[in-house]
Scaffold this active site. Structure first.
Site, short mmCIF file in Angstrom:
data_model
loop_
_atom_site.label_atom_id
_atom_site.label_comp_id
_atom_site.label_asym_id
_atom_site.label_seq_id
_atom_site.Cartn_x
_atom_site.Cartn_y
_atom_site.Cartn_z
N CYS A 108 -1.86 9.06 2.44
CA CYS A 108 -1.76 8.60 1.25
C CYS A 108 -2.63 8.97 -0.01
O CYS A 108 -2.19 8.85 -1.12
CB CYS A 108 -1.18 7.24 1.22
SG CYS A 108 -2.91 6.06 1.70
N GLU A 131 0.90 -1.17 0.05
CA GLU A 131 0.21 -0.06 0.20
C GLU A 131 0.85 1.17 -0.06
O GLU A 131 1.59 1.45 1.05
CB GLU A 131 -0.81 0.00 1.34
CG GLU A 131 -1.89 -1.12 1.18
CD GLU A 131 -2.87 -1.27 0.01
OE1 GLU A 131 -3.25 -0.25 -0.44
OE2 GLU A 131 -3.08 -2.37 -0.38
#
Length: 462
Positions: free
Chosen positions: A267, A233
């Site tokens: 993110c 991720e």
């Protein structure tokens, strides 16, 4: 690698009330081998046993809720409301989601054989084995315990490494893990890059990493030595396209809130914006007004308790260098621009007149700074995005279905939200993950269970 005498060794029952900080390679090997020996017992566990373990994890998080808030506040100066949502409420809701759905997720999928319909075939979801979960610093507990819940639901053992940038959070998490698990099921370690490097030398069956693309490449290379599967991720530069019919006032409010959230250190945070030149002034004024309303008092001073600080001096310096480079090359500071090094606070900032050669459009910002570029046609924005690394998130504000479909079909991203931000991440019935430079694999809900499971094909002749 030497192995213990598994026939005579009793399973470990040792619990740790403090994180194992900077463990040696021998310490890590001992824990790994305990879990390697126990993995088949855990793999064979029933749904009820796994649900009981998850319930214990949820109870431990709830017991330590106030301590979690205090620890994350100490480590990051995040607003308390944000901490309670991201590091407590979301974590317990995620664990409960695994408990509520585990029977259905574990059920074998029956398949009618094409070779002989009288035979039987099925797909069973089985544990991958011993897993390594490497958590990030921006959501230090939530992005470690979320994957852990999925790993436990799928019947794995796991070593969890927390960042050394959040020591107070690590101490609380150690107590949570100790309350819920034995060391031969789940263990927590803390340390610098040398600890991560030592862990990556071990032959884990699966590695789950959340962090930067640069480190993701290192993790993937290490996993390749043992042919371990990975879920990465990562991040990237998540663009925002404002079509000509976009509600600019709504967009300005949402972008101000998004860049304020965790001090822009997420993110999926919007990383740059495309807007038509004739709409730019309205966007600037709206962003400025919403930042003022959200973060400043009547005297014009920023309420620092309402925005997270930049995590450390190195990241503050990195962001300031990106900002300084943009300004030196002609970017205009339309909103904000104040950077308080004394406590690592960056005021939400909007830059206009930004051009592709500036470093701020080449590196992920990870701060409350938002560059703005102008465009004339939707094709120009699409071509710019498509020519670069695939982002983790992509945001489009438009009511033009043809333009929306054009963006979808001619770009690629881990996920996408239309006329909003973050929603594809928040919806747990959708997979969350990146693509290529922004990651590989996905999780959340059922997709997290699948990430930590192997789909095993079984054919039975009747």
């Amino acid at each position: 690698m030497g192995k213990p005498n598994l026939a005579t060794e009793a399973p470990s029952k040792r619990r740790q009330d403090q994180p194992m900080t900077n463990p040696t390679a021998a310490d890590l090997l001992r824990i790994f081998e305990l879990q390697q020996a126990n993995q088949w017992n855990v793999k064979a566990s029933s749904a009820d046993v796994r649900k009981a373990k998850l319930a214990g994890l949820k109870a431990a998080v709830e017991t330590h809720a106030d301590a979690i808030v205090a620890a994350v506040l100490e480590d990051t100066r995040k607003p308390e409301g944000e901490i309670r949502v991201t590091e407590v409420m979301n974590v317990t809701a995620n664990i409960q989601r695994n408990i509520d759905n585990l029977d259905a997720w574990m059920a074998p999928t029956e398949v009618t054989p094409s070779l002989n319909p009288a035979d039987r075939a099925q797909i069973r979801y089985e544990a991958r084995g011993v897993c390594l979960i490497l958590g990030p610093w921006n959501f230090p507990l939530g992005l470690a315990l979320g994957p852990l819940a999925a790993a436990v639901a799928a019947g794995n053992t796991a070593i969890v490494k927390l960042t050394d940038l959040c020591p107070a959070t690590a101490r609380v998490t150690a107590s949570i893990i100790a309350q819920a698990f034995d060391e031969n099921e789940v263990a927590l370690v803390e340390g610098d890059v040398s600890v991560a490097t030592a862990l990556l030398e071990l032959p884990f069956n699966h590695i789950f990493f959340t962090g930067s693309t640069r480190v993701g490449k290192i993790v993937m290379a290490a996993a390749a030595k043992h042919l371990a599967s990975v879920t990465l991720e990562l991040g990237g530069k998540s663009p925002v396209i404002l079509d000509s019919d976009a509600d600019i006032d709504k967009v300005a409010a949402q972008l101000a809130g998004a860049k304020q959230f965790n001090g822009g250190q997420a993110c999926i945070s919007p990383d740059y914006v495309f807007v038509r030149e004739e709409q730019q002034a309205q966007l600037v004024e709206g962003f400025k007004a919403n930042v003022a309303k959200n973060l400043y008092d009547e005297s014009g001073a920023i309420k620092k308790e309402s925005i997270a600080q930049i995590v450390n001096q190195a990241n503050f310096n990195r962001v300031k260098a990106l900002f300084d480079d943009a300004v030196a090359q002609g970017a205009t500071v339309a909103v904000g621009g104040t950077m308080d090094e004394s406590d690592l606070t960056i005021h939400p900032t909007l830059l206009t007149g930004v051009t592709p050669q500036m470093k701020i459009l080449q590196e992920e910002i990870f701060a409350p700074v938002l560059p703005v570029m102008n465009y004339e046609t939707i094709d120009q924005a699409i071509d710019y995005i498509a020519a670069r690394d695939k982002p983790l998130a992509l945001y489009v504000y438009s009511d033009d279905e043809a333009n929306i479909e054009k963006v979808i079909s001619r770009t690629s991203s881990g996920g996408m939200t239309i006329n909003g931000v973050f929603s594809h991440y928040l919806e747990n019935h959708l997979p969350f993950g990146g693509v290529n430079a922004s990651g590989t694999g996905s999780y959340h809900g059922y997709f997290g269970f699948k990430a930590f499971s192997h789909e095993r094909a079984i054919y039975r002749h009747m």
